[in-house]
Write a protein that holds these residues in place. Structure first.
Motif, PDB file in Angstrom:
ATOM      1  N   GLU A   1      30.909  37.788  32.203  1.00  0.00           N
ATOM      2  CA  GLU A   1      29.981  38.877  31.872  1.00  0.00           C
ATOM      3  C   GLU A   1      28.971  39.095  33.002  1.00  0.00           C
ATOM      4  O   GLU A   1      28.675  40.227  33.375  1.00  0.00           O
ATOM      5  N   THR A   2      28.444  38.013  33.547  1.00  0.00           N
ATOM      6  CA  THR A   2      27.518  38.131  34.687  1.00  0.00           C
ATOM      7  C   THR A   2      28.243  38.704  35.889  1.00  0.00           C
ATOM      8  O   THR A   2      27.689  39.534  36.610  1.00  0.00           O
ATOM      9  N   LEU A   3      29.469  38.282  36.100  1.00  0.00           N
ATOM     10  CA  LEU A   3      30.263  38.804  37.211  1.00  0.00           C
ATOM     11  C   LEU A   3      30.444  40.309  37.047  1.00  0.00           C
ATOM     12  O   LEU A   3      30.258  41.071  37.995  1.00  0.00           O
ATOM     13  N   LYS A   4      30.767  40.753  35.829  1.00  0.00           N
ATOM     14  CA  LYS A   4      30.952  42.187  35.583  1.00  0.00           C
ATOM     15  C   LYS A   4      29.662  42.975  35.815  1.00  0.00           C
ATOM     16  O   LYS A   4      29.700  44.105  36.291  1.00  0.00           O
ATOM     17  N   GLU A   5      28.514  42.376  35.503  1.00  0.00           N
ATOM     18  CA  GLU A   5      27.225  43.035  35.732  1.00  0.00           C
ATOM     19  C   GLU A   5      26.909  43.177  37.221  1.00  0.00           C
ATOM     20  O   GLU A   5      26.058  43.978  37.593  1.00  0.00           O
ATOM     21  N   SER A   6      27.595  42.405  38.047  1.00  0.00           N
ATOM     22  CA  SER A   6      27.337  42.412  39.487  1.00  0.00           C
ATOM     23  C   SER A   6      28.334  43.281  40.247  1.00  0.00           C
ATOM     24  O   SER A   6      28.451  43.168  41.466  1.00  0.00           O
ATOM     25  N   ILE A   7      29.041  44.146  39.549  1.00  0.00           N
ATOM     26  CA  ILE A   7      30.037  45.017  40.179  1.00  0.00           C
ATOM     27  C   ILE A   7      29.463  46.430  40.255  1.00  0.00           C
ATOM     28  O   ILE A   7      28.909  46.943  39.287  1.00  0.00           O
ATOM     29  N   ASN A   8      29.611  47.068  41.414  1.00  0.00           N
ATOM     30  CA  ASN A   8      29.130  48.447  41.550  1.00  0.00           C
ATOM     31  C   ASN A   8      30.208  49.438  41.095  1.00  0.00           C
ATOM     32  O   ASN A   8      31.288  49.037  40.649  1.00  0.00           O
ATOM     33  N   SER A   9      29.948  50.714  41.227  1.00  0.00           N
ATOM     34  CA  SER A   9      30.877  51.744  40.747  1.00  0.00           C
ATOM     35  C   SER A   9      32.186  51.784  41.531  1.00  0.00           C
ATOM     36  O   SER A   9      33.161  52.385  41.079  1.00  0.00           O
ATOM     37  N   ASN A  10      32.226  51.139  42.688  1.00  0.00           N
ATOM     38  CA  ASN A  10      33.451  51.067  43.495  1.00  0.00           C
ATOM     39  C   ASN A  10      34.185  49.746  43.311  1.00  0.00           C
ATOM     40  O   ASN A  10      35.017  49.374  44.142  1.00  0.00           O
ATOM     41  N   ASP A  11      33.837  48.998  42.257  1.00  0.00           N
ATOM     42  CA  ASP A  11      34.444  47.700  41.933  1.00  0.00           C
ATOM     43  C   ASP A  11      34.128  46.615  42.956  1.00  0.00           C
ATOM     44  O   ASP A  11      34.822  45.605  43.034  1.00  0.00           O
ATOM     45  N   LYS A  12      33.088  46.793  43.764  1.00  0.00           N
ATOM     46  CA  LYS A  12      32.706  45.791  44.765  1.00  0.00           C
ATOM     47  C   LYS A  12      31.605  44.907  44.185  1.00  0.00           C
ATOM     48  O   LYS A  12      30.685  45.375  43.505  1.00  0.00           O
ATOM     49  N   LEU A  13      31.692  43.616  44.481  1.00  0.00           N
ATOM     50  CA  LEU A  13      30.676  42.667  44.041  1.00  0.00           C
ATOM     51  C   LEU A  13      29.418  42.874  44.858  1.00  0.00           C
ATOM     52  O   LEU A  13      29.481  43.010  46.081  1.00  0.00           O
ATOM     53  N   GLU A  14      28.254  42.920  44.180  1.00  0.00           N
ATOM     54  CA  GLU A  14      27.001  43.138  44.897  1.00  0.00           C
ATOM     55  C   GLU A  14      25.927  42.170  44.421  1.00  0.00           C
ATOM     56  O   GLU A  14      26.014  41.602  43.337  1.00  0.00           O
ATOM     57  N   ASP A  15      24.903  42.006  45.270  1.00  0.00           N
ATOM     58  CA  ASP A  15      23.790  41.128  44.932  1.00  0.00           C
ATOM     59  C   ASP A  15      22.810  41.859  44.012  1.00  0.00           C
ATOM     60  O   ASP A  15      23.041  43.013  43.624  1.00  0.00           O
ATOM     61  N   SER A  16      21.724  41.219  43.676  1.00  0.00           N
ATOM     62  CA  SER A  16      20.751  41.789  42.739  1.00  0.00           C
ATOM     63  C   SER A  16      19.985  42.974  43.301  1.00  0.00           C
ATOM     64  O   SER A  16      19.314  43.683  42.550  1.00  0.00           O
ATOM     65  N   TRP A  17      20.060  43.214  44.610  1.00  0.00           N
ATOM     66  CA  TRP A  17      19.378  44.361  45.228  1.00  0.00           C
ATOM     67  C   TRP A  17      20.333  45.531  45.435  1.00  0.00           C
ATOM     68  O   TRP A  17      19.958  46.553  45.987  1.00  0.00           O
ATOM     69  N   GLY A  18      21.596  45.365  45.045  1.00  0.00           N
ATOM     70  CA  GLY A  18      22.573  46.435  45.198  1.00  0.00           C
ATOM     71  C   GLY A  18      23.293  46.422  46.540  1.00  0.00           C
ATOM     72  O   GLY A  18      23.998  47.369  46.868  1.00  0.00           O
ATOM     73  N   ASN A  19      23.143  45.347  47.310  1.00  0.00           N
ATOM     74  CA  ASN A  19      23.846  45.202  48.592  1.00  0.00           C
ATOM     75  C   ASN A  19      25.171  44.483  48.358  1.00  0.00           C
ATOM     76  O   ASN A  19      25.272  43.627  47.486  1.00  0.00           O
ATOM     77  N   PRO A  20      26.190  44.781  49.156  1.00  0.00           N
ATOM     78  CA  PRO A  20      27.466  44.096  48.975  1.00  0.00           C
ATOM     79  C   PRO A  20      27.370  42.607  49.279  1.00  0.00           C
ATOM     80  O   PRO A  20      26.579  42.181  50.111  1.00  0.00           O
ATOM     81  N   ILE A  21      28.192  41.845  48.576  1.00  0.00           N
ATOM     82  CA  ILE A  21      28.364  40.426  48.877  1.00  0.00           C
ATOM     83  C   ILE A  21      29.641  40.323  49.700  1.00  0.00           C
ATOM     84  O   ILE A  21      30.676  40.864  49.327  1.00  0.00           O
ATOM     85  N   PHE A  22      29.548  39.633  50.819  1.00  0.00           N
ATOM     86  CA  PHE A  22      30.683  39.493  51.715  1.00  0.00           C
ATOM     87  C   PHE A  22      31.233  38.069  51.677  1.00  0.00           C
ATOM     88  O   PHE A  22      30.506  37.108  51.428  1.00  0.00           O
ATOM     89  N   TYR A  23      32.519  37.975  51.951  1.00  0.00           N
ATOM     90  CA  TYR A  23      33.265  36.719  51.899  1.00  0.00           C
ATOM     91  C   TYR A  23      34.115  36.617  53.167  1.00  0.00           C
ATOM     92  O   TYR A  23      34.687  37.616  53.602  1.00  0.00           O
ATOM     93  N   ALA A  24      34.184  35.423  53.740  1.00  0.00           N
ATOM     94  CA  ALA A  24      35.059  35.187  54.889  1.00  0.00           C
ATOM     95  C   ALA A  24      35.706  33.807  54.770  1.00  0.00           C
ATOM     96  O   ALA A  24      35.020  32.824  54.489  1.00  0.00           O
ATOM     97  N   TYR A  25      37.026  33.765  54.947  1.00  0.00           N
ATOM     98  CA  TYR A  25      37.737  32.498  55.049  1.00  0.00           C
ATOM     99  C   TYR A  25      38.882  32.664  56.036  1.00  0.00           C
ATOM    100  O   TYR A  25      39.688  33.568  55.867  1.00  0.00           O
ATOM    101  N   PRO A  26      38.966  31.789  57.039  1.00  0.00           N
ATOM    102  CA  PRO A  26      37.982  30.752  57.332  1.00  0.00           C
ATOM    103  C   PRO A  26      36.652  31.378  57.717  1.00  0.00           C
ATOM    104  O   PRO A  26      36.601  32.496  58.208  1.00  0.00           O
ATOM    105  N   GLY A  27      35.597  30.639  57.484  1.00  0.00           N
ATOM    106  CA  GLY A  27      34.269  31.178  57.714  1.00  0.00           C
ATOM    107  C   GLY A  27      33.899  31.270  59.181  1.00  0.00           C
ATOM    108  O   GLY A  27      34.429  30.556  60.021  1.00  0.00           O
ATOM    109  N   LYS A  28      32.970  32.162  59.465  1.00  0.00           N
ATOM    110  CA  LYS A  28      32.403  32.239  60.812  1.00  0.00           C
ATOM    111  C   LYS A  28      31.465  31.062  61.062  1.00  0.00           C
ATOM    112  O   LYS A  28      31.279  30.626  62.177  1.00  0.00           O
ATOM    113  N   PHE A  29      30.856  30.566  59.984  1.00  0.00           N
ATOM    114  CA  PHE A  29      29.898  29.468  60.102  1.00  0.00           C
ATOM    115  C   PHE A  29      30.483  28.184  59.524  1.00  0.00           C
ATOM    116  O   PHE A  29      30.379  27.138  60.130  1.00  0.00           O
ATOM    117  N   ASN A  30      31.072  28.249  58.332  1.00  0.00           N
ATOM    118  CA  ASN A  30      31.785  27.112  57.751  1.00  0.00           C
ATOM    119  C   ASN A  30      33.208  27.165  58.289  1.00  0.00           C
ATOM    120  O   ASN A  30      34.095  27.735  57.678  1.00  0.00           O
TER     121      ASN A  30
END
Length: 195
Positions: free
Chosen positions: A103-132
């Motif tokens: 339910e929390t995950l669904k609340e964090s999705i914008n109208s384009n089905d992208k996961l976003e933070d609490s300010w409405g900015n996209p959350i990005f994912y990288a694997y392998p990581g640039k830092f990790n």
């Protein structure tokens, strides 16, 4: 009248600070749940979803079925887990969702089905990581919506996957991360990340 104005200004500042702190806590909690779900799936299936290309930041797509209201698909850029896909995809999606509050995950999705933070900015994912380098990176630009410390220097770089994948925007000349002071490890930006 002057005293009321001063008290109102102080109250508004405290309210803004409290709201920003709540949003930061919610975003950090979402990162913790994403970490737990990814690690559980890695332990159970030996899979960390790859980025589209090696060490490139991608947005996370979460698709909700319009009829049932259930999450039916997760996409990490280079790998999709679909409830109507192979048994392996179904099993991964089921395990992932068992470790995260759907339910929390669904609340964090914008109208384009992208996961976003609490300010409405996209959350990005990288694997392998640039830092990790042996793990994955999760990244949010935080309240200002800009990458790293450049916004504080009047050189704000908007958060996009293209800008986030451009190493020269967040690395100093000696290739040290531009998010933290390399000598004190003090955070220099309002960004939220797991590295």
């Amino acid at each position: 009248v002057f005293l009321i104005g001063v008290l109102t200004a102080i109250g508004f500042g405290m309210y803004s600070y409290a709201m920003n702190s709540a949003k930061e806590s919610a975003t950090r909690a979402l990162f913790s749940r994403l970490n737990a779900a990814l690690e559980s799936c890695n332990t159970k299936f030996g899979i960390i979803p790859p980025s589209t290309t090696q060490a490139e930041f991608n947005e996370i797509t979460v698709t909700v079925d319009s009829t049932s209201g259930l999450i039916k698909k997760l996409e990490f850029g280079g790998r999709t887990f679909d409830s109507s896909g192979s048994q392996a995809e179904k099993d991964y999606l089921k395990e992932f969702l068992s470790q995260i509050d759907a339910e929390t995950l669904k609340e964090s999705i914008n109208s384009n089905d992208k996961l976003e933070d609490s300010w409405g900015n996209p959350i990005f994912y990288a694997y392998p990581g640039k830092f990790n380098k042996t793990g994955y990176d999760l990244y949010s630009a935080g309240p200002d919506g800009y990458i790293g410390v450049l916004a504080k220097q009047g050189k704000g770089v908007p958060l996009t996957s293209g800008n986030l994948n451009n190493s020269s925007l967040y690395f100093e000349k000696d290739s040290s991360p531009y998010f933290k002071d390399s000598s004190t490890n003090e955070l220099l930006s309002d960004d939220i990340f797991n590295f």
